[in-house]
Design a protein around this motif. Structure first.
Motif, PDB file in Angstrom:
ATOM      1  N   ASP A  94     -11.823   0.346   1.800  1.00 17.10           N
ATOM      2  CA  ASP A  94     -12.525  -0.722   1.181  1.00 17.10           C
ATOM      3  C   ASP A  94     -13.837  -0.559   1.445  1.00 17.10           C
ATOM      4  O   ASP A  94     -14.515  -0.753   2.740  1.00 17.10           O
ATOM      5  N   PRO A  95     -14.796  -0.103   0.559  1.00 19.22           N
ATOM      6  CA  PRO A  95     -16.429   0.090   0.790  1.00 19.22           C
ATOM      7  C   PRO A  95     -17.045  -1.290   1.206  1.00 19.22           C
ATOM      8  O   PRO A  95     -18.005  -1.239   2.083  1.00 19.22           O
ATOM      9  N   LYS A  96     -16.565  -2.360   0.900  1.00 19.21           N
ATOM     10  CA  LYS A  96     -17.243  -3.773   1.362  1.00 19.21           C
ATOM     11  C   LYS A  96     -16.788  -4.267   2.931  1.00 19.21           C
ATOM     12  O   LYS A  96     -17.460  -4.366   3.741  1.00 19.21           O
ATOM     13  N   THR A  97     -15.407  -4.684   2.766  1.00 18.40           N
ATOM     14  CA  THR A  97     -14.836  -4.949   3.969  1.00 18.40           C
ATOM     15  C   THR A  97     -14.574  -3.965   5.098  1.00 18.40           C
ATOM     16  O   THR A  97     -14.301  -4.039   6.253  1.00 18.40           O
ATOM     17  N   GLY A  98     -14.372  -2.489   4.519  1.00 15.32           N
ATOM     18  CA  GLY A  98     -13.928  -1.636   5.636  1.00 15.32           C
ATOM     19  C   GLY A  98     -12.323  -1.513   5.897  1.00 15.32           C
ATOM     20  O   GLY A  98     -11.870  -0.704   6.611  1.00 15.32           O
ATOM     21  N   ILE A  99     -11.560  -2.407   5.183  1.00 12.60           N
ATOM     22  CA  ILE A  99     -10.065  -2.324   5.548  1.00 12.60           C
ATOM     23  C   ILE A  99      -9.455  -1.409   5.203  1.00 12.60           C
ATOM     24  O   ILE A  99      -9.933  -0.522   3.710  1.00 12.60           O
ATOM     25  N   VAL A 100      -8.618  -0.502   5.914  1.00 18.80           N
ATOM     26  CA  VAL A 100      -7.853   0.485   5.415  1.00 18.80           C
ATOM     27  C   VAL A 100      -6.351  -0.024   4.856  1.00 18.80           C
ATOM     28  O   VAL A 100      -5.821  -0.225   5.638  1.00 18.80           O
ATOM     29  N   SER A 101      -6.215   0.445   3.726  1.00 22.45           N
ATOM     30  CA  SER A 101      -4.985  -0.254   2.872  1.00 22.45           C
ATOM     31  C   SER A 101      -4.178   0.860   2.623  1.00 22.45           C
ATOM     32  O   SER A 101      -4.787   2.146   2.654  1.00 22.45           O
ATOM     33  N   TYR A 102      -2.891   0.561   2.373  1.00 22.30           N
ATOM     34  CA  TYR A 102      -2.093   1.659   1.992  1.00 22.30           C
ATOM     35  C   TYR A 102      -1.322   1.264   0.492  1.00 22.30           C
ATOM     36  O   TYR A 102      -0.859   0.032   0.550  1.00 22.30           O
ATOM     37  N   ASP A 103      -0.847   2.243  -0.249  1.00 17.98           N
ATOM     38  CA  ASP A 103      -0.498   2.026  -1.556  1.00 17.98           C
ATOM     39  C   ASP A 103       0.709   2.531  -1.616  1.00 17.98           C
ATOM     40  O   ASP A 103       0.914   3.715  -1.581  1.00 17.98           O
ATOM     41  N   ALA A 104       1.946   1.793  -1.320  1.00 14.01           N
ATOM     42  CA  ALA A 104       3.238   2.583  -1.366  1.00 14.01           C
ATOM     43  C   ALA A 104       3.665   3.103  -2.639  1.00 14.01           C
ATOM     44  O   ALA A 104       4.474   4.245  -2.619  1.00 14.01           O
ATOM     45  N   ASN A 105       3.199   2.724  -3.726  1.00 14.82           N
ATOM     46  CA  ASN A 105       3.338   3.186  -4.989  1.00 14.82           C
ATOM     47  C   ASN A 105       2.736   4.701  -5.272  1.00 14.82           C
ATOM     48  O   ASN A 105       3.461   5.419  -5.977  1.00 14.82           O
ATOM     49  N   ALA A 106       1.858   4.926  -4.577  1.00 10.32           N
ATOM     50  CA  ALA A 106       1.025   6.314  -4.827  1.00 10.32           C
ATOM     51  C   ALA A 106       1.484   7.123  -3.789  1.00 10.32           C
ATOM     52  O   ALA A 106       1.580   8.428  -3.980  1.00 10.32           O
ATOM     53  N   CYS A 107       2.060   6.707  -2.599  1.00 11.08           N
ATOM     54  CA  CYS A 107       2.383   7.494  -1.677  1.00 11.08           C
ATOM     55  C   CYS A 107       3.583   8.481  -2.058  1.00 11.08           C
ATOM     56  O   CYS A 107       4.646   8.184  -2.598  1.00 11.08           O
ATOM     57  N   ILE A 108       3.479   9.940  -1.718  1.00 11.77           N
ATOM     58  CA  ILE A 108       4.470  10.696  -2.111  1.00 11.77           C
ATOM     59  C   ILE A 108       5.337  11.269  -0.537  1.00 11.77           C
ATOM     60  O   ILE A 108       6.011  12.269  -0.402  1.00 11.77           O
ATOM     61  N   GLY A 109       4.982  10.697   0.629  1.00 11.74           N
ATOM     62  CA  GLY A 109       5.808  10.713   1.771  1.00 11.74           C
ATOM     63  C   GLY A 109       5.459  11.956   2.522  1.00 11.74           C
ATOM     64  O   GLY A 109       6.335  12.428   3.164  1.00 11.74           O
ATOM     65  N   CYS A 110       4.185  12.531   2.302  1.00 17.10           N
ATOM     66  CA  CYS A 110       4.071  13.772   2.903  1.00 17.10           C
ATOM     67  C   CYS A 110       3.499  13.720   4.514  1.00 17.10           C
ATOM     68  O   CYS A 110       3.704  14.744   5.290  1.00 17.10           O
ATOM     69  N   ARG A 111       3.326  12.398   4.877  1.00 13.49           N
ATOM     70  CA  ARG A 111       3.191  12.179   6.153  1.00 13.49           C
ATOM     71  C   ARG A 111       1.854  12.881   6.867  1.00 13.49           C
ATOM     72  O   ARG A 111       1.590  12.767   8.105  1.00 13.49           O
ATOM     73  N   TYR A 112       0.697  13.197   5.995  1.00 15.57           N
ATOM     74  CA  TYR A 112      -0.328  13.764   6.425  1.00 15.57           C
ATOM     75  C   TYR A 112      -1.173  12.753   7.330  1.00 15.57           C
ATOM     76  O   TYR A 112      -1.917  13.173   8.267  1.00 15.57           O
ATOM     77  N   CYS A 113      -1.079  11.408   6.754  1.00 21.26           N
ATOM     78  CA  CYS A 113      -1.710  10.432   7.507  1.00 21.26           C
ATOM     79  C   CYS A 113      -1.190  10.299   8.826  1.00 21.26           C
ATOM     80  O   CYS A 113      -2.011   9.789   9.801  1.00 21.26           O
ATOM     81  N   VAL A 114       0.068  10.529   9.011  1.00 17.99           N
ATOM     82  CA  VAL A 114       0.759  10.109  10.388  1.00 17.99           C
ATOM     83  C   VAL A 114       0.359  11.333  11.463  1.00 17.99           C
ATOM     84  O   VAL A 114      -0.211  10.988  12.467  1.00 17.99           O
ATOM     85  N   TYR A 115      -0.092  12.555  10.848  1.00 12.71           N
ATOM     86  CA  TYR A 115      -0.372  13.738  11.686  1.00 12.71           C
ATOM     87  C   TYR A 115      -1.651  13.644  12.105  1.00 12.71           C
ATOM     88  O   TYR A 115      -2.252  14.120  13.078  1.00 12.71           O
ATOM     89  N   SER A 116      -2.802  13.031  10.939  1.00 14.46           N
ATOM     90  CA  SER A 116      -4.112  12.989  11.288  1.00 14.46           C
ATOM     91  C   SER A 116      -4.523  11.844  12.001  1.00 14.46           C
ATOM     92  O   SER A 116      -5.749  12.028  12.559  1.00 14.46           O
ATOM     93  N   CYS A 117      -3.933  10.955  12.180  1.00 16.67           N
ATOM     94  CA  CYS A 117      -4.254   9.685  12.931  1.00 16.67           C
ATOM     95  C   CYS A 117      -4.529  10.030  14.262  1.00 16.67           C
ATOM     96  O   CYS A 117      -3.874  10.226  15.023  1.00 16.67           O
ATOM     97  N   PRO A 118      -5.792   9.992  14.871  1.00 16.84           N
ATOM     98  CA  PRO A 118      -6.066  10.130  16.165  1.00 16.84           C
ATOM     99  C   PRO A 118      -5.533   9.237  17.141  1.00 16.84           C
ATOM    100  O   PRO A 118      -5.626   9.284  18.389  1.00 16.84           O
ATOM    101  N   PHE A 119      -5.081   8.050  16.584  1.00  7.59           N
ATOM    102  CA  PHE A 119      -4.615   7.070  17.425  1.00  7.59           C
ATOM    103  C   PHE A 119      -3.149   6.756  17.326  1.00  7.59           C
ATOM    104  O   PHE A 119      -2.321   5.966  17.803  1.00  7.59           O
ATOM    105  N   GLY A 120      -2.274   7.825  16.675  1.00  3.86           N
ATOM    106  CA  GLY A 120      -1.001   7.683  16.551  1.00  3.86           C
ATOM    107  C   GLY A 120      -0.554   6.317  15.890  1.00  3.86           C
ATOM    108  O   GLY A 120       0.385   5.976  16.356  1.00  3.86           O
ATOM    109  N   ILE A 121      -1.332   5.837  14.764  1.00  5.76           N
ATOM    110  CA  ILE A 121      -0.630   4.677  14.054  1.00  5.76           C
ATOM    111  C   ILE A 121       0.297   4.537  13.138  1.00  5.76           C
ATOM    112  O   ILE A 121       1.319   3.890  13.292  1.00  5.76           O
ATOM    113  N   PRO A 122       0.081   5.263  12.015  1.00  5.81           N
ATOM    114  CA  PRO A 122       0.850   4.961  10.805  1.00  5.81           C
ATOM    115  C   PRO A 122       2.377   5.718  11.271  1.00  5.81           C
ATOM    116  O   PRO A 122       2.403   6.782  11.810  1.00  5.81           O
TER     117      PRO A 122
END
Ligand code: SF4
Ligand code: SF4
Ligand code: SF4
Length: 382
Positions: free
Chosen positions: A140-168
């Motif tokens: 979000d450009p104002k609050t900076g919250i990083v949100s997740y949209d399950a309806n848009a997600c295709i399950g590729c898991r790129y976010c899982v591999y890319s997070c330097p903190f191992g979060i998603p």
């Protein structure tokens, strides 16, 4: 001049690398994205944490997450309650413990112990947002919250591999596997409420507020001497100033509908969570009051640094600790720019004007043509 396949592939791989090396890493990098000026965040002070895990339970309650351990499952013990050992698609927040030797003293590296809270850090320049090919992860450009949209997600898991903190975390138990991660209780924030973990924390170890206020609070603590008396704020540090139903944060997020605000993407889920939060206010300690009395305590011998101020371009969840940050599983040998700035810069350099892909495909076509002709000549000679 003839070229064989091995030489061509070697050249194809090394040419872009040489081009990038010529440009230099700094030139290949796109401009880092800063923390938005009105960003919300969290200060987790490990020295205040008593490991009660009220935040873990409140997170599960607020996000309508089922327990990870159920009757009949291996490890189930009727005398204990749900106590997850790690983050998962059904656990967005967890308290871990650093332990050394006799564990005689809290917040001490040698023969000591310390608590650590792990969940999404809401990075200023998040790798998960950069890596997601369908914009299911958004900032979000104002609050900076990083949100997740399950309806848009295709399950590729790129976010899982890319997070330097191992979060998603990916939900392998679901046939339509989805990602689970902390979204900063954006459904509660949309109604002017404090994220559940910060609201229930009895000591103020998890403190919510504007990033700018939280940084000032952290610097105040770091400037004091160990042992000094201090009234540690709890709940929402910026409560009286910038938050409240129908103004400030709430409005900002509603305007940013397409950018990951409370109703962005999977609107039904967010609405359901918000309605449920109203029903369950008693479970969350009588509703979300903007002000909570401070927790009187003493300043601990801090590591002289606020983690998240600079690391990987800055994070909106920041940490104070008595033990070195690497002992709390926070990566410390990291650059001051987010990885997304470098990886996007490299991609844009390589694909600039589509010259590199065209050269690569042209080379492949020439190689195939040459081999086909050579093969034809050999057939003719037989
Ligand atoms: S901590 Fe990981 S999941 Fe959270 S915003 Fe940063 S990159 Fe994304
Ligand atoms: S902000 Fe909300 S979702 Fe994130 S860890 Fe705290 S309670 Fe869980
Ligand atoms: S509620 Fe506060 S004190 Fe208790 S475990 Fe969570 S962060 Fe620590």
């Amino acid at each position: 001049m003839s070229i064989n396949r091995r030489d061509f592939l070697r050249a194809a791989v090394s040419a872009p690398a040489l081009a990038l090396a010529g440009a230099g890493e700094a030139e290949a990098m796109r401009a880092p994205k800063p923390v938005p000026p009105d960003a919300v965040g969290m200060l987790y002070d490990s020295t205040l944490c008593i490991g009660c895990k009220a935040c873990v339970a409140a997170c599960r309650e607020a996000n309508d997450l089922s327990p990870v351990m159920e009757p009949g499952q291996e490890g189930w013990n009727e005398k204990t309650w749900d106590s997850p050992l790690d983050l998962s698609a059904k656990t967005f927040n967890i308290i871990k413990t650093y332990q050394h030797g006799t564990m005689a003293a809290k917040d001490r590296e040698q023969n000591g112990f310390a608590f650590m809270k792990r969940h999404c850090l809401h990075c200023a320049d998040p790798s998960c947002v950069s890596a997601c090919p369908v914009s299911a992860m958004r900032k979000d450009p104002k609050t900076g919250i990083v949100s997740y949209d399950a309806n848009a997600c295709i399950g590729c898991r790129y976010c899982v591999y890319s997070c330097p903190f191992g979060i998603p975390r990916f939900d392998y138990s679901s046939p339509t596997g989805k990602i689970g991660k902390c979204e900063f209780c954006r459904h509660l924030q949309a109604d002017g409420k404090t994220p559940a973990c910060c609201h229930v924390c009895p000591t103020g170890a998890s403190l919510f507020g504007l990033v700018v206020d939280l940084k000032a609070e952290a610097q105040r603590r770091l400037a004091l001497k160990a042992g000094d008396a201090y009234d540690f704020p709890r709940g929402n540090l910026s409560g009286g100033r910038s938050f409240g139903k129908g103004k400030g944060l709430g409005d900002g997020q509603r305007q940013d509908h397409r950018e990951g605000g409370p109703d962005a993407g999977d609107a039904p889920k967010q609405r359901r969570l918000r309605e449920r939060a109203h029903l369950d206010e008693s479970a969350l300690d009588g509703g979300h009051k903007p002000h909570q009395s401070p927790h009187p305590g003493r300043i601990a011998p801090y590591q002289p640094h606020l983690y998240g101020d600079k690391e990987l371009g800055g994070t909106q969840v920041m940490y104070l600790s008595g033990v070195p940050f690497e002992k709390l599983e926070l990566p410390t040998k990291v650059p001051e720019q987010g990885y997304a700035a470098l990886s996007e810069g490299i991609q844009h350099t390589l694909y600039k004007g589509m010259i590199a892909p065209i050269l690569f495909l042209g080379g492949l076509a020439a190689l195939a043509f040459r081999n086909t002709r050579k093969h034809g000549d050999e057939e003719g000679e037989r």
